[in-house]
Scaffold this active site. Structure first.
Site, PDB file in Angstrom:
ATOM      1  N   ASP A  92      -7.547   1.812   7.554  1.00  0.00           N
ATOM      2  CA  ASP A  92      -7.433   1.972   6.101  1.00  0.00           C
ATOM      3  C   ASP A  92      -6.662   0.815   5.480  1.00  0.00           C
ATOM      4  O   ASP A  92      -7.001   0.336   4.397  1.00  0.00           O
ATOM      5  CB  ASP A  92      -6.756   3.300   5.761  1.00  0.00           C
ATOM      6  CG  ASP A  92      -7.700   4.471   6.018  1.00  0.00           C
ATOM      7  OD1 ASP A  92      -8.935   4.251   5.974  1.00  0.00           O
ATOM      8  OD2 ASP A  92      -7.215   5.589   6.283  1.00  0.00           O
ATOM      9  N   GLU A 137       0.843  -1.193   0.000  1.00  0.00           N
ATOM     10  CA  GLU A 137       0.000   0.000   0.000  1.00  0.00           C
ATOM     11  C   GLU A 137       0.881   1.248   0.000  1.00  0.00           C
ATOM     12  O   GLU A 137       1.709   1.431   0.879  1.00  0.00           O
ATOM     13  CB  GLU A 137      -0.864  -0.043   1.276  1.00  0.00           C
ATOM     14  CG  GLU A 137      -1.477   1.268   1.669  1.00  0.00           C
ATOM     15  CD  GLU A 137      -2.065   1.219   3.093  1.00  0.00           C
ATOM     16  OE1 GLU A 137      -1.922   0.206   3.794  1.00  0.00           O
ATOM     17  OE2 GLU A 137      -2.673   2.226   3.484  1.00  0.00           O
ATOM     18  N   ASP A 166      -0.700  -1.117   6.030  1.00  0.00           N
ATOM     19  CA  ASP A 166      -0.563  -0.600   7.396  1.00  0.00           C
ATOM     20  C   ASP A 166      -1.485  -1.360   8.332  1.00  0.00           C
ATOM     21  O   ASP A 166      -2.548  -1.826   7.923  1.00  0.00           O
ATOM     22  CB  ASP A 166      -0.955   0.885   7.447  1.00  0.00           C
ATOM     23  CG  ASP A 166       0.089   1.746   6.744  1.00  0.00           C
ATOM     24  OD1 ASP A 166       1.232   1.268   6.572  1.00  0.00           O
ATOM     25  OD2 ASP A 166      -0.252   2.881   6.358  1.00  0.00           O
ATOM     26  N   ASP A 209      -3.667  -0.422  10.276  1.00  0.00           N
ATOM     27  CA  ASP A 209      -4.771   0.414  10.766  1.00  0.00           C
ATOM     28  C   ASP A 209      -6.024   0.134   9.939  1.00  0.00           C
ATOM     29  O   ASP A 209      -6.030  -0.770   9.098  1.00  0.00           O
ATOM     30  CB  ASP A 209      -4.392   1.903  10.696  1.00  0.00           C
ATOM     31  CG  ASP A 209      -4.026   2.316   9.274  1.00  0.00           C
ATOM     32  OD1 ASP A 209      -4.269   1.521   8.334  1.00  0.00           O
ATOM     33  OD2 ASP A 209      -3.506   3.424   9.094  1.00  0.00           O
TER      34      ASP A 209
END
Ligand code: 0RA
Length: 628
Positions: free
Chosen positions: A496, A419, A492, A494
């Protein structure tokens, strides 16, 4: 009730040593799957009592001490002396591998391939097992240790009701996992309740006090409604029921505004994941019946609808009861009986034909849907030709942003789908270029759940993935051309990041499922924290890991660095934590339960998710961490 079984039905008796020696032969594995299989074996027997019309309730309890019990209100396992074999029937059932199948052959038995020796197998693989039978006004009990009776059957009380309760503790000498998962058991029991209209199945987890009751008077109609819970539907479910040559065919189907086909088939309650003759009969019938209906009801130029066209947006459950099913295929989940194709074809054709004639409004809704699918298919063909021509013209070039590895051996090669450009940059400097390729994703990955193939093939990120992997798409998909045997999604840790992982997994699940089925898709799990004391440090992947490490280091003078994203790590750190094969943590993505996996993706990514972002925030992480 006349007891119909006799000695010839249980011809050869054998002890349980064989089961303990080679447990895998009997329950598939001694891991988590095999462990849960023990429960299914007992429940399958209870379900047989339900199908024979004798039981209505089944209760499964996961106890705190690691035991599980399964109770039903069926006839109760016969406890009387077997006339020829000079042993109580209960003891034979619990302690002998007997060839010759089940006792009562007149009905449709659940059979996972164990030929009715399921209870003996569970007993052999349990360090303790207790059975209680309520029958003929008495309650009888026998206990076994590793398959051997601890005492002769004894009467311990009186009860006017009938039923069986089995409590067992899986043997730690056999299994390498001993913890039952509520979620795994619950989803299987829910499926059983859908397939056996009216039965009430309760599951209780005494460790957590979780509890569910599955009871569907609608049967497979409720099953389809469940599949379509978060989708926009075009009409009420259509129910088709017919019996031919002792084969009972039940179908529930409902079209949605979506594009995905969600069809699950079952034979005698077994999910036929690999399909078979019943599924091809169903598909043939759908295509022919809807084409015929279209011809009879439209007069201007009508397209010929393909088999795929008539199943666009279709959710369906096909449930058959077959007297002597032959299961084939790698996982014995493909129906082989050749006569069943014609039976299902004619049952579905007749019943659906009649239904459409009687419900012209729904008929024209379905036709509209299928005709628009046919037009879109034509558009997709053109788009695919374009992609193909492009690769031909450009000499099958790999995407520009791919940093390929030098190895050309797929079994040694891996690709990190990363990403963002900055993480992509770090990954490119960090990698071992011999066998690690990096594909950074720039733009947003398309939600393939809400798009047709034509649109999907216009998304740059997806086209980059397709060309980098080398496998092609749709009809051209070919697993043999896969260029890397590890496809690693690195985002990541998180929300998102989880969202992007889910978008990619949705794409792989819907369009390249064999990659998941063959274990080629992985999630990289980057750390959340670096926990440091003086010169030494360790990485923590979860909050719990972090707390443990702080404890380990002794609280004084510990420093914490929280990583918000991969981009915050320098190449060395990225290599040390997430890419070095000797220390990194990869999670293999597997499909444990086809029905649940399908539902996760359509619920997460489908139409009817009002506060969409919130829903994804709450559920995406769960899915990523779950063996979808
Ligand atoms: C053998 C014969 C009969 C029933 C069963 C076994 C039986 C097994 C299990 C396992 C869990 N619950 C069960 N309930 C019944 C037929 C009994 C008859 O003919 O009366």
């Amino acid at each position: 009730m006349v007891e119909t079984y006799d000695a010839k039905d249980i011809s050869v008796l054998q002890g349980l040593d064989a089961v303990r020696k080679r447990p895998g032969m009997y329950i598939g594995s001694t891991g988590i799957r095999g462990l849960h299989h023990l429960v299914y074996e007992i429940v399958d027997n209870s379900i047989d009592e339900v199908m024979a019309g004798h039981a209505k309730h089944i209760k499964v309890v996961i106890h705190k001490n690691g035991k599980v019990s399964v109770a039903d209100d069926g006839r109760g396992i016969p406890i009387g002396m077997h006339p020829k074999l000079k042993l109580p029937t209960l003891e034979i059932i619990m302690t002998k591998l007997h060839s010759g199948g089940k006792f009562d052959k007149n009905s449709y038995k659940v059979s996972g391939g164990l030929h009715g020796v399921g209870l003996a197998v569970v007993n052999a693989l349990s360090s303790e097992l207790d059975v209680f039978v309520k029958r003929d006004g008495k309650v009888s009990n026998q206990k076994y240790v590793r398959g051997k009776p601890s005492y002769p059957i004894k009467v311990i009380g009186e009860d006017p009701n009938n039923g069986t309760m089995i409590t067992f503790l899986p043997d730690p000498e056999i299994f390498n996992v001993l913890d039952f998962e509520y979620k795994i058991l619950a989803s299987r029991l829910r499926e059983m309740a859908f397939l056996n209209k009216g039965v009430k199945i309760i599951i209780v987890d005494e460790r957590t006090n979780e509890e569910s009751t599955f009871h569907y008077e609608g049967g497979i109609k409720s099953f389809v409604e469940y599949l379509n819970e978060n989708k926009q539907v075009l009409h009420a479910p259509i129910i088709l029921e017919k019996t031919k040559n002792n084969v009972v065919v039940e179908v529930a189907l409902q079209y949605t505004t979506g594009f995905k086909e969600t069809v699950f088939s079952f034979v005698n309650n077994i999910n036929t994941v690999e399909g078979g003759t019943h599924l091809s009969g169903f598909k043939t019938a759908m295509t022919r019946t809807i084409n015929t209906y279209l011809e009879n009801n439209k007069n201007k130029d009508i397209p010929k609808l393909s088999s795929e066209d008539v199943r666009e947006g279709l959710s369906a459950i096909i449930s058959l009861k077959v007297p002597e099913p032959q299961f084939e295929g790698q996982t014995k989940t493909k129906l082989g009986n050749s006569n069943v194709k014609g039976i299902v074809d004619s049952c579905v054709s007749e019943a659906l034909g009649t239904y459409l004639e009687e419900n012209p409004q729904i008929g024209s809704t379905i036709i509209e849907k299928a005709v628009s699918a046919a037009k879109a298919r034509e558009a997709a063909r053109k788009a695919r030709d374009l992609v193909r021509r492009k690769t031909l013209l450009e000499g099958s070039t790999l995407p520009g942003k791919l940093a390929d590895c030098s190895s050309k051996d797929p079994s040694l090669s891996e690709i990190y789908i990363v990403e963002g450009d900055s993480a992509g940059g770090s990954a490119k400097s960090a990698r071992n270029r011999e066998f690690q390729a990096i594909l950074p994703l720039r733009g947003k990955v398309l939600n393939v759940e809400k798009a047709r193939l034509a649109k999907i093939l216009k998304n740059n990120e997806i086209v980059a993935i397709i060309t980098a992997l080398g496998v092609g798409i749709a009809e051209e998909f070919n697993l043999e051309n896969l260029r890397y045997h590890k496809v690693i999604i690195m985002t990541d840790s998180d929300v998102d990041g989880a969202h992007i992982s889910i978008l990619l997994l949705t794409f792989f699940f819907r369009y390249m499922k064999p990659l998941i089925e063959n274990g080629y898709i992985y999630l990289a799990l980057p750390p959340l924290y670096k926990v440091k004391k003086g010169k030494s440090f360790k990485y923590a992947r979860t909050e719990a890991d972090k707390d443990k490490l702080i404890e380990e280091y002794g609280k004084s003078g510990v420093t914490l660095q929280r990583y918000k994203g991969l981009g915050e790590m320098n190449p060395n750190q990225l290599w040390d934590t997430t890419m070095d094969p000797s220390v990194r943590y990869l999670k293999k993505v597997t499909i444990e339960d086809a029905v649940e996996a399908d539902k996760y993706f359509s619920d997460l990514m489908g139409d009817e998710v009002p506060p969409r972002k919130k829903f994804i925030q709450e559920n995406a992480m769960k899915v990523v961490n779950l063996d979808v």
